[in-house]
Scaffold this motif. Structure first.
Motif, mmCIF file in Angstrom:
data_model
loop_
_atom_site.group_PDB
_atom_site.id
_atom_site.type_symbol
_atom_site.label_atom_id
_atom_site.label_comp_id
_atom_site.label_asym_id
_atom_site.label_seq_id
_atom_site.Cartn_x
_atom_site.Cartn_y
_atom_site.Cartn_z
ATOM 1 N N TYR A 97 0.712 -1.055 0.136
ATOM 2 C CA TYR A 97 -0.194 0.083 -0.183
ATOM 3 C C TYR A 97 0.542 1.278 0.148
ATOM 4 N N ASP A 98 2.181 1.053 -0.259
ATOM 5 C CA ASP A 98 3.110 2.269 -0.285
ATOM 6 C C ASP A 98 2.425 2.883 1.404
ATOM 7 N N ILE A 99 2.430 2.870 2.188
ATOM 8 C CA ILE A 99 2.233 3.360 3.880
ATOM 9 C C ILE A 99 3.144 3.211 4.612
ATOM 10 N N GLN A 100 4.205 3.974 4.862
ATOM 11 C CA GLN A 100 4.946 3.835 6.450
ATOM 12 C C GLN A 100 4.831 4.186 7.551
ATOM 13 N N ILE A 101 4.538 3.370 8.295
ATOM 14 C CA ILE A 101 3.800 3.187 9.592
ATOM 15 C C ILE A 101 5.398 3.986 10.531
ATOM 16 N N GLU A 102 5.323 3.725 11.650
ATOM 17 C CA GLU A 102 6.296 3.782 12.872
ATOM 18 C C GLU A 102 6.640 2.987 13.354
ATOM 19 N N PHE A 103 6.017 1.651 13.220
ATOM 20 C CA PHE A 103 6.442 0.456 13.664
ATOM 21 C C PHE A 103 5.493 -0.301 14.269
ATOM 22 N N GLY A 104 5.526 -1.902 13.728
ATOM 23 C CA GLY A 104 5.085 -2.726 14.399
ATOM 24 C C GLY A 104 5.412 -3.651 14.560
ATOM 25 N N ASP A 105 4.662 -4.482 16.292
ATOM 26 C CA ASP A 105 5.168 -5.155 16.749
ATOM 27 C C ASP A 105 4.957 -6.497 17.283
ATOM 28 N N ILE A 106 4.584 -7.192 17.905
ATOM 29 C CA ILE A 106 4.339 -8.895 17.421
ATOM 30 C C ILE A 106 2.301 -8.514 17.462
ATOM 31 N N GLY A 107 1.958 -7.448 18.379
ATOM 32 C CA GLY A 107 0.357 -7.527 18.846
ATOM 33 C C GLY A 107 -0.028 -6.305 19.034
ATOM 34 N N ASN A 108 0.735 -4.997 17.906
ATOM 35 C CA ASN A 108 0.580 -3.941 18.374
ATOM 36 C C ASN A 108 0.960 -3.103 17.058
ATOM 37 N N LEU A 109 0.495 -1.900 16.705
ATOM 38 C CA LEU A 109 1.127 -1.281 15.406
ATOM 39 C C LEU A 109 1.560 -0.119 16.202
ATOM 40 N N LEU A 110 2.270 1.238 15.263
ATOM 41 C CA LEU A 110 2.283 2.669 15.960
ATOM 42 C C LEU A 110 2.347 3.351 14.833
ATOM 43 N N ALA A 111 0.975 4.268 14.753
ATOM 44 C CA ALA A 111 1.199 5.283 13.218
ATOM 45 C C ALA A 111 1.599 6.343 13.274
ATOM 46 N N TYR A 112 2.461 7.189 13.371
ATOM 47 C CA TYR A 112 3.155 8.463 14.067
ATOM 48 C C TYR A 112 2.270 10.123 13.673
ATOM 49 N N ILE A 113 1.454 10.590 14.061
ATOM 50 C CA ILE A 113 0.434 11.578 13.226
ATOM 51 C C ILE A 113 1.030 12.821 13.458
ATOM 52 N N SER A 114 1.295 13.766 12.723
ATOM 53 C CA SER A 114 1.748 14.761 13.105
ATOM 54 C C SER A 114 0.927 15.994 12.163
ATOM 55 N N VAL A 115 1.451 17.132 12.195
ATOM 56 C CA VAL A 115 0.636 18.420 11.675
ATOM 57 C C VAL A 115 0.814 18.462 10.462
#
Length: 485
Positions: free
Chosen positions: A348-366
């Motif tokens: 999908y050409d989407i780069q999120i901050e990280f993924g671990d075993i059970g969670n992911l984190l998308a860093y949102i900014s202005v």
């Protein structure tokens, strides 16, 4: 301290003056404003290379500021409500290490959560300080480490009254905050310094209705990653001091490890970003919080995913939550966060901050747009439809309480032998194993290797986590202490 206008950006202004002077450079760097490296100038831009300059009288010196850098530091201190702010160009890693090296020498005890960034444990290797770990709770459903319980910290303090300091994450990578005010008060009652790793909390100083910042509760030192939510260039950070902490001594500690060739690209980015946050931070982070909440609501409508927030608060180990963080639990759809991380990037050409075993984190900014948020939500919905499977295939927790046998410094420098990872159970590790990001060690020097840890490492490999820390780049072998203790 005289009140200064936050409209000013002394380093940027001095660099602009310098550019207009058309000085002939017979100093380093050798690219000579880009003329000596045309490919680099074409790639980065002549504007950038024109201000990639050496320390000199008109531009001050980061190791011993007396003019424009000193003024920029005073502006940053006022913006963050600190006694003093130091410009850091070796990343927040160097700021965390400077805090610990300022507070502790060899043999001194420091109380800290075990889910610290590797930079904190690296500081223990450098100093010889002794960690007193307070194991964070683990959220039963999410499997993630939480904050430190006030009761657990009090117990650690009473059992170790000679400890010099306490280190607190504010917030964790996932956005979870301990009771920072209560922990600060408790430590100060026992004459201990309070050091706060705010790598992910820059915006706490400028937003409204966000968790408390270190300086606001009276902590002694804080490391702040301006390059994360603050908008400056990667590798640029602030180290803040408060109370009776000595500016001069702290600068000496910083200069033990920080480069003597401070990058003016990084310094000016800190200066400009501080100005922007001081003038517009409230509006900036109000917008970021709104975007995060919108995206959280949309993801939770998909079903299977759980984008968590303040409903987790329990008054102690989850005392507060950073609502700008878009942390998403993925286990219910049978996929590890790292698997979704890979699919988002590769398909999908989407780069999120990280993924671990059970969670992911998308860093949102202005810097994000509504269209980008919609694209992320749509991709997650499609990934669920295409790839969801039995949730029992996913490991059920992220954090394993370590068995600490030796100090990190002793274990790191001890006589060692190299073993296949699969044969290392029972031995004491002399190096790190960690998924990066988030950079929280699964194993740290001085900890016993257990079957549970080996199973977890094997699972991380299988799911595609980026493992680091061992001399062996393939993470097939590990250095252990020669003797099983």
């Amino acid at each position: 301290m005289t009140h200064l206008s936050q409209e000013k950006a002394p380093i940027m202004e001095a660099l602009n003056r310098y550019k207009h002077m058309r000085v002939v450079p017979f100093d380093v760097p050798g690219h000579k404003r880009g003329r000596g490296n045309e490919e680099l100038a074409a790639f980065l831009g002549e504007q950038s290379l024109a201000v990639d300059v050496n320390s000199m009288k008109p531009l001050d010196n980061l190791c011993h500021p007396v003019s424009i850098i000193k003024e920029a530091e005073q502006l940053a201190a006022q913006a963050f409500g600190a006694k003093h702010a130091f410009f850091m160009v070796n990343g927040t890693t160097s700021a965390v290490q400077a805090m610990i090296m300022t507070a502790c020498t060899a043999g001194d005890k420091i109380i800290m959560p075990r889910n610290v960034h590797r930079s904190a444990i690296n500081a223990l290797i450098l100093t010889g300080a002794v960690p007193i770990y307070v194991n964070p709770g683990v959220h039963d459903e999410l499997g993630i480490p939480l904050g430190m319980s006030v009761q657990d910290v009090e117990r650690a303090i009473l059992e170790n009254p000679d400890a010099k300091a306490i280190l607190i994450n504010n917030p964790t990578y996932y956005g979870i905050c301990s009771n920072l005010q209560a922990l600060t008060n408790l430590a100060h009652e026992h004459q201990m310094l309070v050091l706060v790793d705010e790598a992910h909390g820059t915006h706490f100083y400028f937003g409204e209705n966000l968790p408390a910042s270190a300086m606001s509760v009276g902590a002694d030192m804080a490391s702040v990653s301006m390059h994360k939510s603050g908008g400056s260039l990667t590798q640029s950070s602030f180290l803040l001091i408060n109370n009776e902490m000595s500016e001069g001594h702290t600068r000496q500690i910083i200069n033990l490890t920080q480069t003597t060739s401070g990058s003016y690209l990084l310094l000016s980015s800190l200066d400009i970003s501080r100005k922007n946050l001081a003038l517009h931070g409230r509006q900036v982070f109000e917008k970021v919080a709104q975007m995060s909440q919108y995206t959280r609501d949309e993801i939770n409508k998909i079903g299977g995913y759980y984008a968590f927030s303040k409903e987790l608060l329990n008054g102690d180990t989850i005392f507060d939550f950073d609502v700008t963080k878009l942390s998403v639990h993925t286990r219910e759809i049978g996929l590890a966060g790292i698997e979704i991380y890979d699919i988002l990037r590769d398909e999908y050409d989407i780069q999120i901050e990280f993924g671990d075993i059970g969670n992911l984190l998308a860093y949102i900014s202005v810097g994000d747009r509504q269209l980008d948020l919609e694209r992320l939500v749509a991709a997650l919905a499609e990934i669920k439809r295409r790839y969801a499977k039995d949730k029992n295939d996913v490991f059920d927790h992220e954090y394993i309480n370590p068995q600490v046998v030796a100090t990190p410094q002793k274990a790191f420098y001890a006589p060692k032998k190299n073993l296949p990872l699969a044969e290392s159970a029972g031995y004491i590790s002399s190096e790190f194993v960690m998924c990066y990001p988030p950079g929280i060690p699964i194993l740290a020097p001085g900890e016993r290797i257990t079957i549970e840890i080996l199973d977890y490492i094997a699972y991380c490999k299988e799911k595609g986590c980026f493992l680091t820390g061992t001399e062996d780049s393939a993470i097939q072998h590990i250095n252990v202490l020669k003797e099983v203790e």
